[in-house]
Every structure is written in structure tokens, then in C-alpha cells.
Motif scaffolding. Structure first.
Motif, short mmCIF file in Angstrom:
data_model
loop_
_atom_site.label_atom_id
_atom_site.label_comp_id
_atom_site.label_asym_id
_atom_site.label_seq_id
_atom_site.Cartn_x
_atom_site.Cartn_y
_atom_site.Cartn_z
N PRO A 110 0.82 -1.22 0.00
CA PRO A 110 0.00 0.00 0.00
C PRO A 110 0.85 1.26 0.00
N THR A 111 0.23 2.38 -0.32
CA THR A 111 0.88 3.69 -0.21
C THR A 111 -0.02 4.59 0.62
N PRO A 112 0.58 5.58 1.31
CA PRO A 112 -0.23 6.44 2.16
C PRO A 112 -0.83 7.64 1.44
N ALA A 113 -0.65 7.74 0.12
CA ALA A 113 -1.04 8.95 -0.60
C ALA A 113 -2.51 9.30 -0.39
N SER A 114 -2.76 10.56 -0.08
CA SER A 114 -4.12 11.06 0.07
C SER A 114 -4.62 11.58 -1.28
N VAL A 115 -5.93 11.55 -1.45
CA VAL A 115 -6.53 12.01 -2.70
C VAL A 115 -7.49 13.14 -2.40
N GLY A 116 -7.29 14.30 -3.03
CA GLY A 116 -8.23 15.39 -2.91
C GLY A 116 -8.02 16.25 -1.68
N ASN A 117 -8.57 17.44 -1.73
CA ASN A 117 -8.46 18.41 -0.65
C ASN A 117 -9.72 18.36 0.20
N THR A 118 -9.59 18.08 1.49
CA THR A 118 -10.76 17.98 2.36
C THR A 118 -10.77 19.08 3.42
N ILE A 119 -9.86 20.06 3.31
CA ILE A 119 -9.73 21.08 4.35
C ILE A 119 -10.94 22.01 4.34
N GLN A 120 -11.51 22.20 5.52
CA GLN A 120 -12.67 23.07 5.69
C GLN A 120 -12.24 24.40 6.30
N ASP A 121 -13.17 25.35 6.38
CA ASP A 121 -12.86 26.68 6.92
C ASP A 121 -12.71 26.68 8.44
N ALA B 298 -1.53 12.44 16.94
CA ALA B 298 -1.01 11.10 16.66
C ALA B 298 0.51 11.10 16.49
N ALA B 299 1.18 10.28 17.28
CA ALA B 299 2.62 10.06 17.13
C ALA B 299 2.85 8.66 16.59
N HIS B 300 3.41 8.56 15.42
CA HIS B 300 3.78 7.28 14.81
C HIS B 300 2.60 6.30 14.82
N PRO B 301 1.48 6.63 14.18
CA PRO B 301 0.28 5.78 14.29
C PRO B 301 0.44 4.38 13.71
N THR B 302 1.39 4.17 12.79
CA THR B 302 1.56 2.83 12.22
C THR B 302 2.88 2.20 12.64
N ARG B 303 3.48 2.69 13.71
CA ARG B 303 4.77 2.14 14.16
C ARG B 303 4.61 0.67 14.52
N GLY B 304 5.43 -0.17 13.89
CA GLY B 304 5.46 -1.58 14.25
C GLY B 304 4.35 -2.43 13.68
N VAL B 305 3.54 -1.88 12.75
CA VAL B 305 2.48 -2.70 12.16
C VAL B 305 2.87 -3.14 10.76
N ASP B 306 2.29 -4.23 10.30
CA ASP B 306 2.64 -4.78 9.00
C ASP B 306 1.98 -3.98 7.88
N VAL B 307 2.33 -4.31 6.64
CA VAL B 307 1.88 -3.50 5.51
C VAL B 307 0.36 -3.53 5.35
N GLY B 308 -0.26 -4.66 5.65
CA GLY B 308 -1.71 -4.73 5.54
C GLY B 308 -2.39 -3.87 6.58
N ALA B 309 -1.93 -3.96 7.83
CA ALA B 309 -2.51 -3.15 8.89
C ALA B 309 -2.21 -1.67 8.68
N GLN B 310 -1.04 -1.38 8.14
CA GLN B 310 -0.67 0.00 7.85
C GLN B 310 -1.66 0.62 6.87
N ALA B 311 -1.99 -0.12 5.82
CA ALA B 311 -2.94 0.38 4.83
C ALA B 311 -4.31 0.61 5.45
N ALA B 312 -4.73 -0.29 6.34
CA ALA B 312 -6.04 -0.15 6.99
C ALA B 312 -6.08 1.09 7.88
N ILE B 313 -5.00 1.34 8.63
CA ILE B 313 -4.95 2.52 9.49
C ILE B 313 -4.97 3.79 8.65
N TRP B 314 -4.20 3.80 7.57
CA TRP B 314 -4.24 4.97 6.67
C TRP B 314 -5.66 5.22 6.16
#
Length: 508
Positions: free
Chosen positions: A247-258, A429-445
Motif C-alpha cells: 500500500p501507499t499512504p497517498a491522500s486524494v483530494g483536498n478535504t480542508i474546511q474553513d 497522533a505520534a507514529h500511528p503505524t509504528r510496528g504494524v505490518d503492511v496490511g494493517a498500515q494500509a487499513a490505518i491509513w
């Protein structure tokens, strides 16, 4: 490989716990003088296997051979006597001891019935010089960053005469230049004939340092590859581990509100002695925005998070939506809707000897489903813990087992699931995916991105610069307690960001 060149051989290793088989007929050969990586999902059995090799646990079946001799380990002392040393993912250091005292603890040299500090200092100096592990033996460990602490752990095992080193997730908390320093150390150790067993979830790093890579899935070995002789990619390893693409952590689109969720003005944290660890930082985070803070460990990012949660005393102004929370308690901040993933899960986020459902309540015990009015609601907490276990794929035989029974990655998934519950308005959040595998990392993202889409504001710290760049809408670089640069995640590279973090250049 010839039998004489095998440093470690595990044959038919089985380990059963109530309700789960951790290791199922594991077979592994590690050649002398090599770096051998072991990869697999959280709960795949890697840590259990290494604890068996290090004498912390006993296998139900199977044999261990070291340099061709079959041995039985009843304790870590037996493994150490056989030349095995282990650097744990969570460092085993006493903060109130000096570097020298930590290294010799339990193996103190004596002369005439007294501790021989002169001899210890000389030996440590020689080992450090031989292996490029320069440290100040007289500084307190509490004053050191994570890279220095790791060097001390490696020195500890070398001081005890280890020629086989087990490194459990050694790069999980390191930034790029620290990773390269570690890898240079491992290459030097290999040249001297040391054998290294390297456990990691970072597949690109594994490919760059390992001579052979063994994949463990669901408690058993599924294959060993030589990345120098075979065409194998991180994607190939990910598929062997979990059956999915990397997986990749790339975000899609701008969701920033006022709407501004968090406003921080001139925040400072002063250490004992008057030194500013955090020196007048200011920033804002809007709904639907992820602000990343990049910095080498020890430059003040942990203190910023603790100050925002009311854990650490600070000066300056902190506004949550329209309320000044600068002097409010941690519970009040929690009740307003602030989720918190601290950097040290075992010391700050879990009660290790309490069951999972009690850990679900931790920090959220005043709100449903954990409470009914003024009373705790164990039934509601248990039901919601089952939801988190299913939704975040926490590998556990039961919600009644203690948190200490889970692997580090599964502990992390439980924490993230808890802090993402109850629809928080802000996630720190500090290091939210620290120590997790690639599958779990993708789910957290995915969970973070979905919550961001719904308006969650996030303050993110991560040693994984790809994660920081991929998830963040904007990045600030922290150096010696001050913001020294801004980076655009759309254009900055991990190398440029890492350089800016050390003060050697500017982020793009």
C-alpha cells in the motif's frame, strides 16, 4: 550452504498458547556472517520465534542448533552464553543510569571483589571504536535520543560477547540518516563475521540490507529469498506476507474546511534548568486537515504533543475550537473530543496487565459505551472492544486476554481503534503505524483518510517520512524546539525532508 557455515538453525519449532498456535513447524537456517531478515504480518509469529531463540520462551516442539551444536535454552542467560544477543523493539534501558552503567548492568566486571569501572570503560571504548558506535559513557540515558539509545543496546549485546545479534524492528523509530548509520554499523559487523537476524516491516529497507529474507505467514515459514540472486521487490514480499500489493499512504483530494479546530500560539515547554525544549511554536489546524511535524527524535515533538494533551506544563495559548484549554485537565481535553496516540504505546497508552476490554476504556471511561451516567459500563466496553478487534483486525484469541499478550503491532491497532472511536474532532497522533505490518498500515491509513474526509483534524508525527509526506496536507520542520521550515507534501522528497530535519538544508 554447508553445515559449517550455518550460525542458527531452527527445525520443526512449534509454540502453542491457549486458543492460538503462534509457531507451526517453523524451519529456518541463518548463514554465518550474514544479515538475515524475517518479515511477516503482526501476529505471524516472528517475535515468538525470536523469544524462543533468545530463551525467553520454550518451544513445545523442535530443536535449536547454534554453529552446528544442538542446544536447549531455559533462559536468556543460556542464549547469551551461546553468543546470542537481542535488541528489543522497546529498549530495555534504565533512564536514570548512565550509558556505562546500562551497558555493564548484569555483567559488571570486578577486581578484588569490587566493580572495576576502569576495565569496563576501556572495554566499552574499544568495542565502540571497532564498530563505529561512539557514545558518551557518562551521560544519563534520559538525555539521549532514540538513535543513541539504540547504539547503547547494540553495545550492550556486544559487551556480553554476542556474535549473533537479533534486532527487533530496529528502524521503527529512526529517521533516514539514522537508518543509514545503523545499516553502516550492520555492514561493519558483518565484515567482522557477526551474524544479524533483522526483523522489520519496512520491506524496502529489508531489501537494501539483507542477504536473505525469510517470510513467515500465520505462524509458519512460507519461503526464503536471496534478493541479490533473485528478482524480488517489496511488492513481491508484501504479496508473500499478506497476499496483497504494497500500500501507499497517498491522500486524494483536498478535504480542508474553513473551521479552525486547533490554534496554538507561542507554545513553549521549559525543562529543568531553564532550557526551552519547545520554543514559542505557533500553528493552526482546520477541520479535514492533516498537519505533519517532521523532526529528528528529541527536538521537541513529543513535548508538543504532551503539552497539547495537558500532560506536560507549558506556556502559551491553546484554543480548541472556541475554548481556551491552556489550563484545562487532560480529562477535560479528552471529553471535548481529542484523541491521542502517544509515541510509547506500552508506557503511555496501555495497561499491559489488564484485559483488552479494560484498555478500550482507558482515557474514555467517562463516555459511552464505556459509561452509563456516573457508572462504568463493562458490557458496553466489551461489545465495543469486539467491534474494534474486528474492524482493525486485532489478532487475539479473546478480548479477555491481557494487552501484554499481543504483539506490538496488534497493541498499536487496538490503540488506534480506541482513539478513532467516538468520532473525535482532533486526533493527536505520534507514529500511528509504528510496528504494524503492511496490511494493517494500509487499513490505518484508510481509517485516518476516511475520518479526515468527515472533518477530523489531525496533528501527525511520524518517523516514516513516506507516511508523513503521503498523509499530510502541510508539513512543518522542527529543529531544537523551533519550526525552521515548511514543506509542501506535493513536491518534497524524503531525502530533502530528512536533510532539513538535521539543519543541513531546506525542505522544498
Amino acid at each position: 550452504m554447508s553445515e559449517s557455515s550455518v550460525a542458527v538453525e531452527l527445525q520443526g519449532i512449534w509454540k502453542r498458547f491457549p486458543g492460538v498456535i503462534a509457531n507451526s513447524n517453523i524451519n529456518l537456517k541463518v548463514a554465518s556472517g550474514t544479515v538475515h531478515a524475517i518479515v511477516g504480518e503482526n501476529g505471524a509469529g516472528k517475535s515468538t520465534l525470536m523469544k524462543i531463540l533468545y530463551g525467553m520462551q520454550k518451544a513445545d516442539e523442535g530443536t535449536i542448533s547454534i554453529n552446528g551444536a544442538a542446544l536447549v535454552f531455559n533462559s536468556p542467560s543460556d542464549a547469551i552464553a551461546a553468543g546470542i544477543g537481542m535488541v528489543h523493539q522497546h529498549f530495555m534501558l534504565a533512564d536514570n543510569f548512565t550509558v556505562l552503567e546500562n551497558i555493564i548492568l548484569g555483567s559488571e566486571p570486578k577486581s578484588g571483589g569490587k566493580l572495576d569501572f576502569v576495565k569496563a570503560r576501556k572495554l566499552i571504548s574499544e568495542i565502540a571504536a571497532e564498530n563505529g558506535l561512539a557514545v558518551n559513557p557518562d551521560v544519563l540515558v534520559s538525555e539521549l535520543g532514540v538513535g543513541d539509545r539504540q547504539r547503547i543496546e547494540i553495545l550492550k549485546v556486544l559487551y556480553r560477547g554476542a556474535n549473533i545479534l537479533i534486532l527487533d524492528e530496529p528502524t521503527a523509530v529512526l529517521v533516514p540518516h539514522e537508518v543509514e548509520e545503523l545499516f553502516n554499523t550492520l555492514r561493519d559487523l558483518k565484515k567482522q563475521g557477526f551474524t544479524v537476524i533483522f526483523i522489520s516491516h519496512k520491506l524496502d529497507e529489508v531489501l537494501s540490507i539483507a542477504d536473505e529474507i525469510t517470510v513467515i505467514r500465520q505462524g509458519t515459514t512460507v519461503g526464503t529469498v536471496n534478493p541479490h540472486l533473485e528478482k524480488v521487490s517489496a511488492r513481491d514480499l508484501a504479496e508473500m506476507m499478506v497476499g496483497n500489493e504494497l500500500p501507499t499512504p497517498a491522500s486524494v483530494g483536498n478535504t480542508i474546511q474553513d473551521q479552525v479546530v486547533l490554534t496554538v500560539e507561542n507554545l513553549s515547554v521549559i525543562a529543568t534548568g531553564g532550557k526551552a525544549i519547545v520554543d514559542g511554536v505557533s500553528f493552526k489546524i482546520r477541520a479535514g486537515e492533516i498537519l505533519g511535524i517532521a523532526g529528528v527524535e528529541g527536538n521537541g515533538q513529543a513535548e508538543i504533543l504532551n503539552a497539547l494533551m495537558g500532560i506536560e506544563s507549558a506556556t502559551g495559548k491553546v484554543m480548541f475550537q472556541d475554548e481556551d484549554i491552556s489550563k484545562k485537565s487532560t480529562r477535560h481535553r479528552r471529553d471535548l473530543g481529542i484523541g491521542f496516540i502517544p509515541e510509547d504505546r506500552q508506557r503511555q497508552a496501555l495497561l499491559l496487565e489488564a484485559p483488552l476490554w479494560e484498555n478500550r476504556m482507558l482515557g474514555h471511561q467517562t463516555k459511552a459505551p464505556n459509561a452509563k451516567g456516573f457508572w462504568l459500563n463493562p458490557r458496553g466496553a466489551k461489545a465495543d472492544t469486539k467491534r474494534i478487534v474486528a474492524e482493525y483486525d486485532v489478532r487475539t484469541p479473546s478480548i479477555d486476554v491481557n494487552a501484554s499478550a499481543l504483539s506490538g503491532g496488534n497493541q498499536q491497532k487496538l490503540i488506534v481503534g480506541r482513539e478513532m472511536s467516538n468520532d473525535p474532532k482532533l486526533l493527536i497522533a505520534a507514529h500511528p503505524t509504528r510496528g504494524v505490518d503492511v496490511g494493517a498500515q494500509a487499513a490505518i491509513w484508510d481509517h485516518i483518510r476516511n475520518a479526515r474526509q468527515a472533518g477530523l483534524a489531525v496533528l501527525l508525527i511520524s518517523a516514516d517520512l513516506d507516511e508523513l509526506i503521503g498523509l499530510s496536507d502541510s508539513i512543518k520542520v522542527l529543529l531544537r524546539g523551533k519550526f525552521v521550515a515548511d514543506a509542501d507534501p506535493a513536491t518534497v522528497t524524503p531525502q530533502e525532508l530528512g536533510t532539513a530535519m538535521t539543519g543541513a538544508g531546506r525542505a522544498a
